[in-house]
Write a protein that holds these residues in place. Structure first.
Motif, short mmCIF file in Angstrom:
data_model
loop_
_atom_site.label_atom_id
_atom_site.label_comp_id
_atom_site.label_asym_id
_atom_site.label_seq_id
_atom_site.Cartn_x
_atom_site.Cartn_y
_atom_site.Cartn_z
N GLY A 7 0.83 -1.20 0.00
CA GLY A 7 0.00 0.00 0.00
C GLY A 7 0.86 1.25 0.00
N MET A 10 -1.37 7.01 2.74
CA MET A 10 -0.73 7.74 3.84
C MET A 10 0.17 6.83 4.68
N ALA A 11 -0.38 5.70 5.09
CA ALA A 11 0.35 4.86 6.05
C ALA A 11 1.59 4.23 5.39
N GLU A 33 -1.38 -0.77 -5.42
CA GLU A 33 -2.27 -1.22 -6.48
C GLU A 33 -2.63 -0.08 -7.42
N GLU A 34 -2.77 1.12 -6.85
CA GLU A 34 -3.03 2.28 -7.70
C GLU A 34 -1.75 2.61 -8.45
N ARG A 41 -5.64 11.93 0.21
CA ARG A 41 -7.01 11.83 -0.32
C ARG A 41 -7.86 13.10 -0.16
N VAL A 78 -0.06 -6.74 -4.45
CA VAL A 78 0.46 -7.94 -3.78
C VAL A 78 -0.68 -8.94 -3.74
N SER A 105 -2.81 -1.56 3.72
CA SER A 105 -3.70 -1.76 2.57
C SER A 105 -4.96 -0.88 2.63
N GLY A 106 -5.11 -0.11 3.71
CA GLY A 106 -6.16 0.90 3.73
C GLY A 106 -7.57 0.35 3.73
N ARG A 126 -12.96 7.25 -3.60
CA ARG A 126 -11.88 6.87 -2.71
C ARG A 126 -10.53 7.14 -3.37
N GLY A 272 -2.81 2.15 9.71
CA GLY A 272 -3.71 2.93 8.86
C GLY A 272 -5.13 2.40 8.89
N ASP A 273 -5.86 2.71 7.83
CA ASP A 273 -7.29 2.39 7.78
C ASP A 273 -7.58 0.89 7.82
N ILE A 285 -6.66 10.36 8.94
CA ILE A 285 -5.25 10.58 8.67
C ILE A 285 -4.37 10.65 9.93
C1 LIG Z 1 -12.09 12.11 -0.45
C2 LIG Z 1 -11.53 11.78 0.90
C3 LIG Z 1 -11.26 12.79 1.82
C4 LIG Z 1 -10.75 12.49 3.07
N1 LIG Z 1 -10.50 13.53 3.93
C5 LIG Z 1 -9.97 13.27 5.15
C6 LIG Z 1 -9.67 14.33 6.06
O1 LIG Z 1 -9.91 15.51 5.78
N2 LIG Z 1 -9.13 14.01 7.27
C7 LIG Z 1 -8.85 12.70 7.60
O2 LIG Z 1 -8.34 12.47 8.69
N3 LIG Z 1 -9.11 11.69 6.78
C8 LIG Z 1 -9.67 11.92 5.55
N4 LIG Z 1 -9.94 10.88 4.69
C9 LIG Z 1 -9.56 9.50 5.11
C10 LIG Z 1 -8.08 9.27 4.82
O3 LIG Z 1 -7.83 9.49 3.47
C11 LIG Z 1 -7.63 7.87 5.23
O4 LIG Z 1 -7.69 7.77 6.63
C12 LIG Z 1 -6.20 7.55 4.78
O5 LIG Z 1 -6.11 7.63 3.40
C13 LIG Z 1 -5.74 6.18 5.25
O6 LIG Z 1 -4.48 5.88 4.74
P1 LIG Z 1 -4.02 4.38 4.50
O7 LIG Z 1 -2.66 4.48 3.94
O8 LIG Z 1 -4.24 3.57 5.71
O9 LIG Z 1 -5.04 3.78 3.42
P2 LIG Z 1 -5.36 4.19 1.93
O10 LIG Z 1 -5.25 5.65 1.75
O11 LIG Z 1 -6.67 3.53 1.64
O12 LIG Z 1 -4.22 3.51 1.06
C14 LIG Z 1 -4.10 2.11 0.93
C15 LIG Z 1 -3.51 1.80 -0.42
O13 LIG Z 1 -3.17 0.43 -0.46
C16 LIG Z 1 -3.49 -0.10 -1.73
N5 LIG Z 1 -3.64 -1.56 -1.61
C17 LIG Z 1 -4.61 -2.25 -0.96
N6 LIG Z 1 -4.42 -3.57 -1.09
C18 LIG Z 1 -3.28 -3.73 -1.82
C19 LIG Z 1 -2.55 -4.87 -2.29
N7 LIG Z 1 -2.95 -6.10 -2.02
N8 LIG Z 1 -1.43 -4.66 -3.01
C20 LIG Z 1 -1.00 -3.38 -3.29
N9 LIG Z 1 -1.65 -2.28 -2.87
C21 LIG Z 1 -2.78 -2.45 -2.14
C22 LIG Z 1 -4.76 0.62 -2.08
O14 LIG Z 1 -4.97 0.59 -3.49
C23 LIG Z 1 -4.48 2.03 -1.57
O15 LIG Z 1 -3.87 2.82 -2.54
C24 LIG Z 1 -10.49 11.14 3.44
C25 LIG Z 1 -10.75 10.13 2.53
C26 LIG Z 1 -11.27 10.43 1.26
C27 LIG Z 1 -11.55 9.30 0.29
#
Ligand SMILES: Cc1cc2nc3c(=O)[nH]c(=O)nc-3n(C[C@H](O)[C@H](O)[C@H](O)COP(=O)(O)OP(=O)(O)OC[C@H]3O[C@@H](n4cnc5c(N)ncnc54)[C@H](O)[C@@H]3O)c2cc1C
Ligand SMILES: [Fe+2]
Lengths: 401, 53
Positions: A7, A10-11, A33-34, A41, A78, A105-106, A126, A272-273, A285
Protein backbone atom coordinates in the motif's frame (compact mmCIF):
# COMPACT_ATOMS: atom_id res chain seq x y z
CA UNK A 1 17.06 -5.86 6.89
CA UNK A 2 14.39 -6.16 4.20
CA UNK A 3 11.10 -4.35 4.63
CA UNK A 4 8.13 -4.85 2.34
CA UNK A 5 5.19 -2.42 2.46
CA UNK A 6 1.80 -3.21 0.98
CA UNK A 7 0.00 0.00 0.00
CA UNK A 8 1.27 3.47 -0.83
CA UNK A 9 -1.41 5.58 0.79
CA UNK A 10 -0.73 7.74 3.84
CA UNK A 11 0.35 4.86 6.05
CA UNK A 12 2.55 3.02 3.54
CA UNK A 13 4.21 6.18 2.28
CA UNK A 14 4.87 7.59 5.69
CA UNK A 15 6.27 4.29 6.90
CA UNK A 16 8.67 4.13 3.94
CA UNK A 17 9.77 7.70 4.56
CA UNK A 18 10.32 7.09 8.27
CA UNK A 19 12.22 3.84 7.77
CA UNK A 20 14.57 5.58 5.35
CA UNK A 21 15.13 8.47 7.74
CA UNK A 22 16.01 6.06 10.54
CA UNK A 23 18.04 3.57 8.56
CA UNK A 24 20.03 4.31 5.43
CA UNK A 25 20.71 0.64 4.75
CA UNK A 26 17.38 -1.15 5.11
CA UNK A 27 15.91 -2.51 1.90
CA UNK A 28 12.44 -1.05 1.26
CA UNK A 29 9.98 -2.26 -1.35
CA UNK A 30 6.62 -0.47 -1.65
CA UNK A 31 3.69 -1.96 -3.56
CA UNK A 32 0.67 0.08 -4.55
CA UNK A 33 -2.27 -1.22 -6.48
CA UNK A 34 -3.03 2.28 -7.70
CA UNK A 35 -0.70 3.36 -10.47
CA UNK A 36 0.01 6.73 -8.86
CA UNK A 37 2.59 8.05 -6.44
CA UNK A 38 1.29 9.22 -3.05
CA UNK A 39 -1.47 11.80 -2.96
CA UNK A 40 -3.37 12.83 0.18
CA UNK A 41 -7.01 11.83 -0.32
CA UNK A 42 -8.43 15.15 0.95
CA UNK A 43 -6.88 16.64 -2.19
CA UNK A 44 -9.42 14.69 -4.22
CA UNK A 45 -12.16 16.96 -2.90
CA UNK A 46 -10.23 20.05 -3.98
CA UNK A 47 -9.52 18.44 -7.34
CA UNK A 48 -13.17 17.53 -7.83
CA UNK A 49 -14.18 21.08 -7.00
CA UNK A 50 -11.73 22.44 -9.57
CA UNK A 51 -9.60 24.24 -7.02
CA UNK A 52 -6.52 22.05 -7.32
CA UNK A 53 -4.85 21.18 -10.62
CA UNK A 54 -3.85 17.60 -11.37
CA UNK A 55 -0.11 18.23 -10.93
CA UNK A 56 -0.65 19.52 -7.41
CA UNK A 57 -2.45 16.40 -6.18
CA UNK A 58 0.76 14.57 -5.41
CA UNK A 59 2.92 15.13 -2.35
CA UNK A 60 6.42 14.27 -1.17
CA UNK A 61 7.82 13.37 -4.62
CA UNK A 62 11.31 13.50 -3.09
CA UNK A 63 10.63 10.27 -1.17
CA UNK A 64 10.57 8.38 -4.43
CA UNK A 65 13.76 9.85 -5.85
CA UNK A 66 16.46 7.31 -6.68
CA UNK A 67 18.61 8.78 -3.95
CA UNK A 68 16.25 7.29 -1.37
CA UNK A 69 16.71 3.81 -2.88
CA UNK A 70 13.14 2.75 -2.25
CA UNK A 71 11.89 0.03 -4.57
CA UNK A 72 8.70 1.35 -6.19
CA UNK A 73 6.02 -0.90 -7.55
CA UNK A 74 3.07 1.32 -8.36
CA UNK A 75 0.27 -0.36 -10.27
CA UNK A 76 1.35 -3.67 -8.81
CA UNK A 77 -0.87 -5.58 -6.41
CA UNK A 78 0.46 -7.94 -3.78
CA UNK A 79 -1.55 -11.07 -4.46
CA UNK A 80 -0.50 -13.27 -1.58
CA UNK A 81 1.65 -13.52 1.52
CA UNK A 82 3.45 -16.75 2.25
CA UNK A 83 4.07 -16.14 5.94
CA UNK A 84 6.04 -19.27 6.72
CA UNK A 85 8.53 -18.49 3.97
CA UNK A 86 8.39 -14.73 4.66
CA UNK A 87 7.79 -13.77 1.06
CA UNK A 88 5.11 -11.88 -0.83
CA UNK A 89 3.90 -12.77 -4.29
CA UNK A 90 2.73 -10.03 -6.62
CA UNK A 91 -0.06 -10.10 -9.17
CA UNK A 92 2.49 -10.31 -11.96
CA UNK A 93 4.29 -13.26 -10.38
CA UNK A 94 7.12 -11.36 -8.66
CA UNK A 95 8.51 -12.83 -5.43
CA UNK A 96 9.90 -10.58 -2.68
CA UNK A 97 11.34 -11.76 0.63
CA UNK A 98 10.97 -9.74 3.82
CA UNK A 99 12.21 -9.63 7.38
CA UNK A 100 9.35 -7.31 8.35
CA UNK A 101 6.14 -6.79 6.41
CA UNK A 102 3.77 -3.82 6.79
CA UNK A 103 0.15 -4.16 5.71
CA UNK A 104 -0.95 -0.62 4.88
CA UNK A 105 -3.70 -1.76 2.57
CA UNK A 106 -6.16 0.90 3.73
CA UNK A 107 -9.87 0.75 3.09
CA UNK A 108 -12.24 0.67 0.14
CA UNK A 109 -15.46 2.55 -0.24
CA UNK A 110 -18.39 0.49 1.00
CA UNK A 111 -21.18 -0.12 -1.49
CA UNK A 112 -24.48 -1.18 0.05
CA UNK A 113 -26.27 -4.07 -1.65
CA UNK A 114 -28.62 -1.89 -3.63
CA UNK A 115 -30.14 -2.86 -6.96
CA UNK A 116 -28.57 -0.74 -9.67
CA UNK A 117 -25.34 0.11 -7.84
CA UNK A 118 -23.42 -1.35 -10.78
CA UNK A 119 -25.07 0.89 -13.39
CA UNK A 120 -23.05 3.19 -15.57
CA UNK A 121 -22.91 6.60 -13.92
CA UNK A 122 -22.75 5.27 -10.34
CA UNK A 123 -19.49 5.96 -8.49
CA UNK A 124 -17.74 6.01 -5.15
CA UNK A 125 -14.95 8.43 -4.22
CA UNK A 126 -11.88 6.87 -2.71
CA UNK A 127 -9.16 6.97 -5.35
CA UNK A 128 -7.82 9.32 -7.98
CA UNK A 129 -9.26 7.03 -10.64
CA UNK A 130 -12.68 7.44 -9.00
CA UNK A 131 -12.31 11.23 -9.12
CA UNK A 132 -11.24 11.17 -12.77
CA UNK A 133 -14.19 8.97 -13.70
CA UNK A 134 -16.63 11.26 -11.86
CA UNK A 135 -15.23 14.35 -13.60
CA UNK A 136 -15.43 12.62 -16.95
CA UNK A 137 -19.11 11.81 -16.44
CA UNK A 138 -19.79 15.29 -15.06
CA UNK A 139 -18.80 16.85 -18.38
CA UNK A 140 -22.01 15.55 -19.95
CA UNK A 141 -24.23 14.69 -16.97
CA UNK A 142 -24.85 17.34 -14.36
CA UNK A 143 -27.75 16.09 -12.26
CA UNK A 144 -26.00 14.61 -9.26
CA UNK A 145 -27.28 12.64 -6.29
CA UNK A 146 -24.96 11.85 -3.39
CA UNK A 147 -26.05 8.88 -1.31
CA UNK A 148 -24.92 9.55 2.25
CA UNK A 149 -25.02 12.81 4.19
CA UNK A 150 -21.97 12.16 6.34
CA UNK A 151 -18.80 14.24 6.22
CA UNK A 152 -17.54 12.79 2.96
CA UNK A 153 -20.93 12.91 1.26
CA UNK A 154 -21.38 16.58 2.16
CA UNK A 155 -17.89 17.45 0.93
CA UNK A 156 -18.50 15.67 -2.36
CA UNK A 157 -21.83 17.47 -2.77
CA UNK A 158 -20.22 20.83 -2.16
CA UNK A 159 -17.38 20.11 -4.59
CA UNK A 160 -19.78 19.11 -7.35
CA UNK A 161 -21.97 22.10 -6.64
CA UNK A 162 -18.89 24.30 -7.02
CA UNK A 163 -18.54 22.79 -10.49
CA UNK A 164 -22.03 24.02 -11.29
CA UNK A 165 -23.86 20.70 -11.01
CA UNK A 166 -27.40 20.34 -9.72
CA UNK A 167 -26.85 18.37 -6.51
CA UNK A 168 -29.01 16.56 -4.01
CA UNK A 169 -27.80 14.78 -0.91
CA UNK A 170 -29.74 11.81 0.35
CA UNK A 171 -29.45 10.78 4.00
CA UNK A 172 -31.09 7.86 5.80
CA UNK A 173 -31.16 9.57 9.20
CA UNK A 174 -33.74 12.22 9.86
CA UNK A 175 -31.00 14.79 10.50
CA UNK A 176 -27.41 15.57 9.56
CA UNK A 177 -24.44 14.44 11.68
CA UNK A 178 -26.60 12.87 14.40
CA UNK A 179 -23.60 11.91 16.52
CA UNK A 180 -22.03 15.37 16.55
CA UNK A 181 -25.08 17.64 16.56
CA UNK A 182 -28.48 18.04 18.20
CA UNK A 183 -31.65 18.55 16.12
CA UNK A 184 -31.50 22.36 16.24
CA UNK A 185 -27.87 22.56 15.15
CA UNK A 186 -28.47 19.97 12.46
CA UNK A 187 -31.33 22.09 11.14
CA UNK A 188 -29.08 25.14 10.93
CA UNK A 189 -26.40 23.16 9.14
CA UNK A 190 -28.96 21.85 6.67
CA UNK A 191 -30.14 25.37 6.00
CA UNK A 192 -26.57 26.57 5.43
CA UNK A 193 -26.02 23.78 2.93
CA UNK A 194 -29.29 24.49 1.15
CA UNK A 195 -28.30 28.15 0.82
CA UNK A 196 -25.51 27.02 -1.53
CA UNK A 197 -28.10 25.47 -3.82
CA UNK A 198 -27.73 21.85 -2.71
CA UNK A 199 -30.95 20.06 -1.89
CA UNK A 200 -30.94 17.86 1.21
CA UNK A 201 -33.34 14.95 1.58
CA UNK A 202 -33.46 13.43 5.07
CA UNK A 203 -34.99 10.22 6.37
CA UNK A 204 -34.75 8.84 2.86
CA UNK A 205 -34.10 5.12 2.61
CA UNK A 206 -32.99 4.21 -0.89
CA UNK A 207 -34.64 1.12 -2.31
CA UNK A 208 -33.17 1.04 -5.78
CA UNK A 209 -30.94 2.90 -8.18
CA UNK A 210 -32.99 3.28 -11.34
CA UNK A 211 -31.88 2.88 -14.93
CA UNK A 212 -31.54 0.36 -17.73
CA UNK A 213 -27.91 0.64 -18.83
CA UNK A 214 -27.21 4.04 -17.30
CA UNK A 215 -28.44 5.53 -14.06
CA UNK A 216 -31.48 7.78 -14.28
CA UNK A 217 -32.47 8.22 -10.65
CA UNK A 218 -33.10 6.79 -7.21
CA UNK A 219 -36.29 5.33 -5.81
CA UNK A 220 -36.91 5.46 -2.07
CA UNK A 221 -38.81 3.13 0.21
CA UNK A 222 -41.49 5.81 0.43
CA UNK A 223 -42.08 5.42 -3.30
CA UNK A 224 -40.64 8.87 -4.04
CA UNK A 225 -38.04 9.24 -6.75
CA UNK A 226 -35.28 11.68 -7.45
CA UNK A 227 -33.84 12.08 -10.95
CA UNK A 228 -30.09 11.85 -11.34
CA UNK A 229 -27.69 10.89 -14.09
CA UNK A 230 -24.64 10.81 -11.84
CA UNK A 231 -24.75 9.10 -8.46
CA UNK A 232 -21.96 9.04 -5.90
CA UNK A 233 -22.30 6.57 -3.06
CA UNK A 234 -20.70 7.83 0.17
CA UNK A 235 -21.73 5.12 2.58
CA UNK A 236 -18.57 4.64 4.59
CA UNK A 237 -15.55 2.43 4.11
CA UNK A 238 -14.51 -1.11 4.77
CA UNK A 239 -10.94 -2.06 5.63
CA UNK A 240 -9.07 -4.08 3.02
CA UNK A 241 -8.42 -7.40 4.78
CA UNK A 242 -8.05 -9.96 2.00
CA UNK A 243 -4.30 -10.53 2.30
CA UNK A 244 -4.38 -10.66 6.08
CA UNK A 245 -7.23 -13.17 6.18
CA UNK A 246 -5.61 -15.34 3.57
CA UNK A 247 -2.38 -15.35 5.59
CA UNK A 248 -4.28 -16.50 8.67
CA UNK A 249 -3.74 -13.32 10.69
CA UNK A 250 -6.25 -12.36 13.38
CA UNK A 251 -8.85 -10.13 11.82
CA UNK A 252 -11.92 -8.50 13.34
CA UNK A 253 -13.28 -5.32 11.74
CA UNK A 254 -9.69 -4.54 10.84
CA UNK A 255 -6.37 -6.35 11.04
CA UNK A 256 -5.85 -6.68 14.78
CA UNK A 257 -2.63 -5.10 16.06
CA UNK A 258 -1.11 -4.59 19.50
CA UNK A 259 0.57 -1.47 20.89
CA UNK A 260 3.64 -2.18 18.74
CA UNK A 261 1.43 -2.42 15.60
CA UNK A 262 2.23 -6.12 15.34
CA UNK A 263 -0.42 -8.44 14.01
CA UNK A 264 -0.83 -11.96 15.34
CA UNK A 265 2.49 -12.76 13.62
CA UNK A 266 5.29 -10.69 15.16
CA UNK A 267 7.12 -9.98 11.89
CA UNK A 268 3.94 -8.72 10.17
CA UNK A 269 2.71 -5.23 11.08
CA UNK A 270 -0.36 -3.25 10.08
CA UNK A 271 -1.13 0.49 10.15
CA UNK A 272 -3.71 2.93 8.86
CA UNK A 273 -7.29 2.39 7.78
CA UNK A 274 -6.77 -1.39 7.57
CA UNK A 275 -5.65 -1.75 11.19
CA UNK A 276 -7.69 -2.31 14.33
CA UNK A 277 -6.03 -1.17 17.54
CA UNK A 278 -7.63 -1.70 20.96
CA UNK A 279 -10.93 -2.37 19.21
CA UNK A 280 -10.83 0.78 17.08
CA UNK A 281 -10.59 1.21 13.34
CA UNK A 282 -10.02 4.95 12.99
CA UNK A 283 -10.22 5.70 9.29
CA UNK A 284 -8.57 9.11 9.68
CA UNK A 285 -5.25 10.58 8.67
CA UNK A 286 -3.89 11.47 12.13
CA UNK A 287 -4.25 7.86 13.26
CA UNK A 288 -2.71 6.51 10.03
CA UNK A 289 0.18 8.88 10.50
CA UNK A 290 0.88 7.98 14.12
CA UNK A 291 0.49 4.27 13.53
CA UNK A 292 2.76 4.30 10.49
CA UNK A 293 5.46 6.18 12.33
CA UNK A 294 5.38 3.79 15.26
CA UNK A 295 5.27 0.74 12.97
CA UNK A 296 8.33 1.99 11.09
CA UNK A 297 10.31 2.24 14.33
CA UNK A 298 9.18 -1.14 15.58
CA UNK A 299 9.97 -2.87 12.29
CA UNK A 300 13.54 -1.66 12.73
CA UNK A 301 13.61 -2.94 16.28
CA UNK A 302 13.40 0.54 17.81
CA UNK A 303 10.73 0.35 20.43
CA UNK A 304 7.97 2.93 19.90
CA UNK A 305 4.67 2.13 21.57
CA UNK A 306 1.37 3.45 20.21
CA UNK A 307 -1.48 3.90 22.63
CA UNK A 308 -4.17 5.35 20.39
CA UNK A 309 -5.08 8.63 18.70
CA UNK A 310 -7.37 11.29 20.08
CA UNK A 311 -9.49 12.47 17.13
CA UNK A 312 -9.98 16.19 16.84
CA UNK A 313 -13.28 17.59 18.11
CA UNK A 314 -13.41 20.11 15.29
CA UNK A 315 -14.54 19.34 11.76
CA UNK A 316 -15.14 21.60 8.84
CA UNK A 317 -18.45 20.78 7.24
CA UNK A 318 -19.68 22.55 4.16
CA UNK A 319 -17.45 25.47 5.05
CA UNK A 320 -18.68 25.70 8.64
CA UNK A 321 -16.62 24.79 11.66
CA UNK A 322 -18.32 22.19 13.80
CA UNK A 323 -16.93 21.36 17.21
CA UNK A 324 -18.63 18.68 19.19
CA UNK A 325 -17.40 17.29 22.49
CA UNK A 326 -18.79 15.01 25.16
CA UNK A 327 -22.50 14.56 25.77
CA UNK A 328 -24.24 16.80 23.26
CA UNK A 329 -27.62 15.07 23.48
CA UNK A 330 -27.92 14.30 27.22
CA UNK A 331 -30.58 11.70 27.90
CA UNK A 332 -30.43 11.40 31.65
CA UNK A 333 -32.05 14.07 33.81
CA UNK A 334 -30.13 16.52 35.94
CA UNK A 335 -28.39 18.31 33.09
CA UNK A 336 -28.53 22.01 32.49
CA UNK A 337 -28.45 23.12 28.86
CA UNK A 338 -27.62 26.63 27.64
CA UNK A 339 -27.88 27.60 23.97
CA UNK A 340 -27.10 30.64 21.87
CA UNK A 341 -28.09 30.48 18.26
CA UNK A 342 -27.92 32.85 15.28
CA UNK A 343 -29.38 30.73 12.47
CA UNK A 344 -28.78 33.30 9.69
CA UNK A 345 -25.03 33.09 10.11
CA UNK A 346 -24.86 29.42 10.99
CA UNK A 347 -23.79 30.16 14.56
CA UNK A 348 -24.90 27.71 17.22
CA UNK A 349 -23.36 27.27 20.64
CA UNK A 350 -24.56 24.89 23.26
CA UNK A 351 -23.14 23.82 26.60
CA UNK A 352 -24.33 20.94 28.73
CA UNK A 353 -23.62 21.15 32.46
CA UNK A 354 -23.93 18.64 35.22
CA UNK A 355 -23.69 20.04 38.72
CA UNK A 356 -21.96 23.08 37.32
CA UNK A 357 -19.40 21.05 35.40
CA UNK A 358 -19.12 21.12 31.64
CA UNK A 359 -19.89 17.67 30.22
CA UNK A 360 -20.77 18.48 26.61
CA UNK A 361 -20.64 21.24 24.01
CA UNK A 362 -21.50 22.08 20.43
CA UNK A 363 -19.71 25.03 18.87
CA UNK A 364 -20.76 25.59 15.29
CA UNK A 365 -20.06 28.38 12.83
CA UNK A 366 -17.06 29.73 14.68
CA UNK A 367 -13.63 28.57 15.64
CA UNK A 368 -13.17 31.14 18.33
CA UNK A 369 -13.13 29.31 21.65
CA UNK A 370 -13.60 25.95 19.94
CA UNK A 371 -10.42 24.27 21.12
CA UNK A 372 -10.84 25.75 24.62
CA UNK A 373 -14.40 24.50 24.96
CA UNK A 374 -13.27 21.06 23.82
CA UNK A 375 -10.55 21.08 26.45
CA UNK A 376 -12.94 22.26 29.17
CA UNK A 377 -15.27 19.37 28.38
CA UNK A 378 -12.39 16.90 28.53
CA UNK A 379 -11.51 18.31 31.97
CA UNK A 380 -15.18 18.48 33.06
CA UNK A 381 -14.38 21.98 34.18
CA UNK A 382 -16.54 23.71 36.75
CA UNK A 383 -17.97 26.73 34.91
CA UNK A 384 -20.94 27.45 37.18
CA UNK A 385 -20.02 31.04 37.99
CA UNK A 386 -19.27 32.02 34.38
CA UNK A 387 -21.92 29.99 32.57
CA UNK A 388 -23.92 33.10 31.74
CA UNK A 389 -21.05 34.63 29.72
CA UNK A 390 -19.47 31.54 28.24
CA UNK A 391 -21.55 31.58 25.08
CA UNK A 392 -20.84 35.21 24.26
CA UNK A 393 -18.55 35.80 21.29
CA UNK A 394 -16.55 38.23 23.39
CA UNK A 395 -15.90 35.72 26.16
CA UNK A 396 -12.19 35.51 26.87
CA UNK A 397 -11.27 31.92 27.58
CA UNK A 398 -7.77 32.96 28.59
CA UNK A 399 -9.03 34.34 31.88
CA UNK A 400 -10.50 30.97 32.84
CA UNK A 401 -7.73 28.64 31.70
CA UNK B 1 2.60 35.27 15.51
CA UNK B 2 -0.26 33.36 13.95
CA UNK B 3 -0.27 29.61 13.89
CA UNK B 4 -2.04 27.62 11.19
CA UNK B 5 -3.48 24.14 11.48
CA UNK B 6 -3.81 21.44 8.83
CA UNK B 7 -7.44 20.44 8.65
CA UNK B 8 -6.62 17.01 7.33
CA UNK B 9 -4.10 15.80 9.88
CA UNK B 10 -3.89 18.38 12.65
CA UNK B 11 -0.28 19.47 12.07
CA UNK B 12 0.24 23.01 13.34
CA UNK B 13 2.54 25.38 11.50
CA UNK B 14 4.20 27.59 14.08
CA UNK B 15 6.21 30.47 12.60
CA UNK B 16 8.44 30.46 15.67
CA UNK B 17 9.58 26.98 14.67
CA UNK B 18 9.25 27.12 10.87
CA UNK B 19 9.41 23.84 8.97
CA UNK B 20 13.02 22.72 9.08
CA UNK B 21 12.21 19.46 7.23
CA UNK B 22 11.36 21.59 4.19
CA UNK B 23 14.02 24.22 4.64
CA UNK B 24 11.69 26.84 6.13
CA UNK B 25 13.60 28.81 8.73
CA UNK B 26 12.03 29.97 11.99
CA UNK B 27 10.31 33.33 11.63
CA UNK B 28 8.59 32.70 8.28
CA UNK B 29 4.94 33.72 8.33
CA UNK B 30 2.45 31.19 6.99
CA UNK B 31 1.33 33.65 4.33
CA UNK B 32 4.89 33.88 3.06
CA UNK B 33 5.36 30.15 2.52
CA UNK B 34 5.56 29.34 -1.20
CA UNK B 35 2.45 27.97 -2.93
CA UNK B 36 4.32 24.73 -3.47
CA UNK B 37 4.67 24.18 0.28
CA UNK B 38 2.66 21.23 1.61
CA UNK B 39 1.86 19.93 5.06
CA UNK B 40 5.00 18.10 6.24
CA UNK B 41 2.86 15.40 7.85
CA UNK B 42 0.20 14.50 5.31
CA UNK B 43 1.04 16.46 2.18
CA UNK B 44 -2.07 18.58 1.64
CA UNK B 45 -1.59 22.12 0.35
CA UNK B 46 -1.89 25.50 2.06
CA UNK B 47 -5.57 25.84 1.11
CA UNK B 48 -6.44 23.13 3.64
CA UNK B 49 -4.91 25.08 6.51
CA UNK B 50 -6.86 27.35 8.78
CA UNK B 51 -5.74 29.95 11.26
CA UNK B 52 -5.60 28.96 14.93
CA UNK B 53 -7.01 31.67 17.16
C1 LIG C 1 -12.09 12.11 -0.45
C2 LIG C 1 -11.53 11.78 0.90
C3 LIG C 1 -11.26 12.79 1.82
C4 LIG C 1 -10.75 12.49 3.07
N1 LIG C 1 -10.50 13.53 3.93
C5 LIG C 1 -9.97 13.27 5.15
C6 LIG C 1 -9.67 14.33 6.06
O1 LIG C 1 -9.91 15.51 5.78
N2 LIG C 1 -9.13 14.01 7.27
C7 LIG C 1 -8.85 12.70 7.60
O2 LIG C 1 -8.34 12.47 8.69
N3 LIG C 1 -9.11 11.69 6.78
C8 LIG C 1 -9.67 11.92 5.55
N4 LIG C 1 -9.94 10.88 4.69
C9 LIG C 1 -9.56 9.50 5.11
C10 LIG C 1 -8.08 9.27 4.82
O3 LIG C 1 -7.83 9.49 3.47
C11 LIG C 1 -7.63 7.87 5.23
O4 LIG C 1 -7.69 7.77 6.63
C12 LIG C 1 -6.20 7.55 4.78
O5 LIG C 1 -6.11 7.63 3.40
C13 LIG C 1 -5.74 6.18 5.25
O6 LIG C 1 -4.48 5.88 4.74
P1 LIG C 1 -4.02 4.38 4.50
O7 LIG C 1 -2.66 4.48 3.94
O8 LIG C 1 -4.24 3.57 5.71
O9 LIG C 1 -5.04 3.78 3.42
P2 LIG C 1 -5.36 4.19 1.93
O10 LIG C 1 -5.25 5.65 1.75
O11 LIG C 1 -6.67 3.53 1.64
O12 LIG C 1 -4.22 3.51 1.06
C14 LIG C 1 -4.10 2.11 0.93
C15 LIG C 1 -3.51 1.80 -0.42
O13 LIG C 1 -3.17 0.43 -0.46
C16 LIG C 1 -3.49 -0.10 -1.73
N5 LIG C 1 -3.64 -1.56 -1.61
C17 LIG C 1 -4.61 -2.25 -0.96
N6 LIG C 1 -4.42 -3.57 -1.09
C18 LIG C 1 -3.28 -3.73 -1.82
C19 LIG C 1 -2.55 -4.87 -2.29
N7 LIG C 1 -2.95 -6.10 -2.02
N8 LIG C 1 -1.43 -4.66 -3.01
C20 LIG C 1 -1.00 -3.38 -3.29
N9 LIG C 1 -1.65 -2.28 -2.87
C21 LIG C 1 -2.78 -2.45 -2.14
C22 LIG C 1 -4.76 0.62 -2.08
O14 LIG C 1 -4.97 0.59 -3.49
C23 LIG C 1 -4.48 2.03 -1.57
O15 LIG C 1 -3.87 2.82 -2.54
C24 LIG C 1 -10.49 11.14 3.44
C25 LIG C 1 -10.75 10.13 2.53
C26 LIG C 1 -11.27 10.43 1.26
C27 LIG C 1 -11.55 9.30 0.29
FE1 LIG D 1 -1.58 17.64 7.25
Amino acid sequence: MKIVIVGNGMAGTLAAKTVRELDQEAGIEVFGEEKYAYYPRPNLIEFLAGRLPYEKLFAFPEIWSTRQRIGLHFGERVARIRPDERIVETGTGGIFPYDALLLASGARAAVPPLTGSGLKGVFVLRTLDDALAILDRLRTHARVAVLGGGLLGLEIARAMRDRGAEVSVVEIFDRLLPRQLDPAAAGILKHQIEKTGISVRLGAVSREILGAAEVRGIRFESGDEVEADLVVIAAGVKPELALAKDAGLTVERGIVVDDSLRTSRPEIFAAGDAAEHRGRVYGIIPASFEQARAAAHNMLGMDMPYSGTVPSNTLKVAGLYVTSAGEVNPEARGHEVLVRSVPETGLYKKIVLKEGRLVGAIWMGTKKGASEIGRFVALKKDVEIRKGDLLEDTFDFAEMS
Amino acid sequence: MEKWECQACGYVYDPAVGDPSNGVAPGAKFEDLPDSWVCPQCGVGKELFSKVD
